[in-house]
Write an enzyme that holds these catalytic residues in place. Structure first.
Site, PDB file in Angstrom:
ATOM      1  N   LYS A   1       0.858  -1.192   0.000  1.00 16.35           N
ATOM      2  CA  LYS A   1       0.000   0.000   0.000  1.00 16.35           C
ATOM      3  C   LYS A   1       0.889   1.236   0.000  1.00 16.35           C
ATOM      4  O   LYS A   1       1.721   1.424   0.897  1.00 16.35           O
ATOM      5  CB  LYS A   1      -0.874  -0.044   1.244  1.00 16.35           C
ATOM      6  CG  LYS A   1      -2.206   0.634   1.111  1.00 16.35           C
ATOM      7  CD  LYS A   1      -3.040   0.282   2.333  1.00 16.35           C
ATOM      8  CE  LYS A   1      -4.321   1.056   2.366  1.00 16.35           C
ATOM      9  NZ  LYS A   1      -4.978   0.912   3.663  1.00 16.35           N
TER      10      LYS A   1
HETATM   11  C1  E4P Z   1      -8.259   1.909   3.406  1.00 15.54           C
HETATM   12  O1  E4P Z   1      -7.533   1.038   2.999  1.00 15.54           O
HETATM   13  C2  E4P Z   1      -8.161   2.542   4.729  1.00 15.54           C
HETATM   14  O2  E4P Z   1      -7.560   1.642   5.606  1.00 15.54           O
HETATM   15  C3  E4P Z   1      -9.499   2.848   5.322  1.00 15.54           C
HETATM   16  O3  E4P Z   1     -10.566   2.416   4.529  1.00 15.54           O
HETATM   17  C4  E4P Z   1      -9.633   4.173   5.945  1.00 15.54           C
HETATM   18  O4  E4P Z   1     -10.902   4.270   6.528  1.00 15.54           O
HETATM   19  P1  E4P Z   1     -11.274   5.336   7.628  1.00 15.54           P
HETATM   20  O5  E4P Z   1     -11.592   6.622   6.955  1.00 15.54           O
HETATM   21  O6  E4P Z   1     -12.495   4.745   8.285  1.00 15.54           O
HETATM   22  O7  E4P Z   1     -10.110   5.453   8.563  1.00 15.54           O
END
Ligand code: E4P
Length: 235
Positions: A104
């Site tokens: 990522k």
């Molecule tokens: C995506 O990969 C992120 O980990 C995630 O969806 C972020 O979500 P949040 O806005 O609930 O922290």
């Protein structure tokens, strides 16, 4: 008429499956979602790891392997580095951990360069922190495997996260980009349903959002009546 019906059938058979990822580093929740039989992968981020109390590089790397063993599918592991050389070093180390790992990478200048590098090396990537269709276009051009538009965080600032999913779908379809749209920052069940209607390839959300798909009061009332009628007839 017959030909039309045949081509519609083959179109349906070729339709892709919407992937369900769970957005957590909690192993119990990952196992619970996997037991339901609908889980295709996991996304994590540094905040989710910290929430589970997983700190220190070795513990974090071990936890990624534990997650890979709990799910049959892709596991996004996020780099902490923000410069090209460091992103490459860290990303290669993460990719070496397990063949389910997807690296990522944040949507920053050096991140885009790293997406291209990883793509050429055959390392799969998830471009994260995407908030505009321009960023999503750039991620696809750079060869990202997944792009993660954060729809809940856009909604939080009075922008429409679902509009972004629709825009990216249109752009990717115009050019047949293979990058998969991974709707992230899902907050509730209706986000999932709306993303499915818009053709997002993947959604990642909390366990509660996935389990919410199960629920309807008429199902509970109907089941109660069926069972009561069965008991009446068989007592
Ligand atoms: C995506 O990969 C992120 O980990 C995630 O969806 C972020 O979500 P949040 O806005 O609930 O922290």
């Amino acid at each position: 008429m017959e030909a039309g019906r045949a081509s519609r059938t083959s179109l349906i058979q070729n339709l892709p499956n919407m992937k369900f990822f769970i957005d957590t580093a909690n192993l119990d929740q990952i196992r619970e979602a996997a037991e339901l039989g609908v889980l295709d992968g996991v996304t994590t981020n540094p905040s989710l790891m910290a929430k589970e109390g997983i700190t220190g590089k070795n513990n974090i790397l071990k936890h990624y392997v534990d997650i890979c063993e709990a799910v049959d599918g892709d596991v996004s592991a996020e780099v902490i580095a923000t410069t090209f050389d460091e992103i490459i070093r860290e990303g290669e180390q993460l990719a070496d951990l397990h063949d389910q790992i997807v690296v990522k990478v944040p949507m920053i200048r050096d991140g885009v360069k790293a997406l291209r590098y990883f793509s050429e090396k055959g390392i799969r990537t998830n471009c994260t922190l995407v908030f505009s269709s321009g960023q999503a276009l750039l991620a696809a051009k750079a060869g990202a495997s997944y792009v993660s538009p954060f729809i809940g965080r856009l909604d939080d600032i009075s922008s429409d996260g679902l509009d972004l999913i629709a825009e990216i779908r249109e752009i990717y379809d115009n050019y047949e980009f293979e990058t998969e749209i991974l709707a992230a920052s899902i907050r509730h069940t209706m986000h999932i349903v709306e993303c499915a209607k818009l053709g997002a390839d993947v959604m990642t959300g909390p366990l509660s959002s996935i389990e919410g798909l199960l629920k309807h009061p008429l199902t509970d009332i109907g089941l109660e009546k069926f069972l009561a009628d069965y008991r009446k007839g068989n007592s």
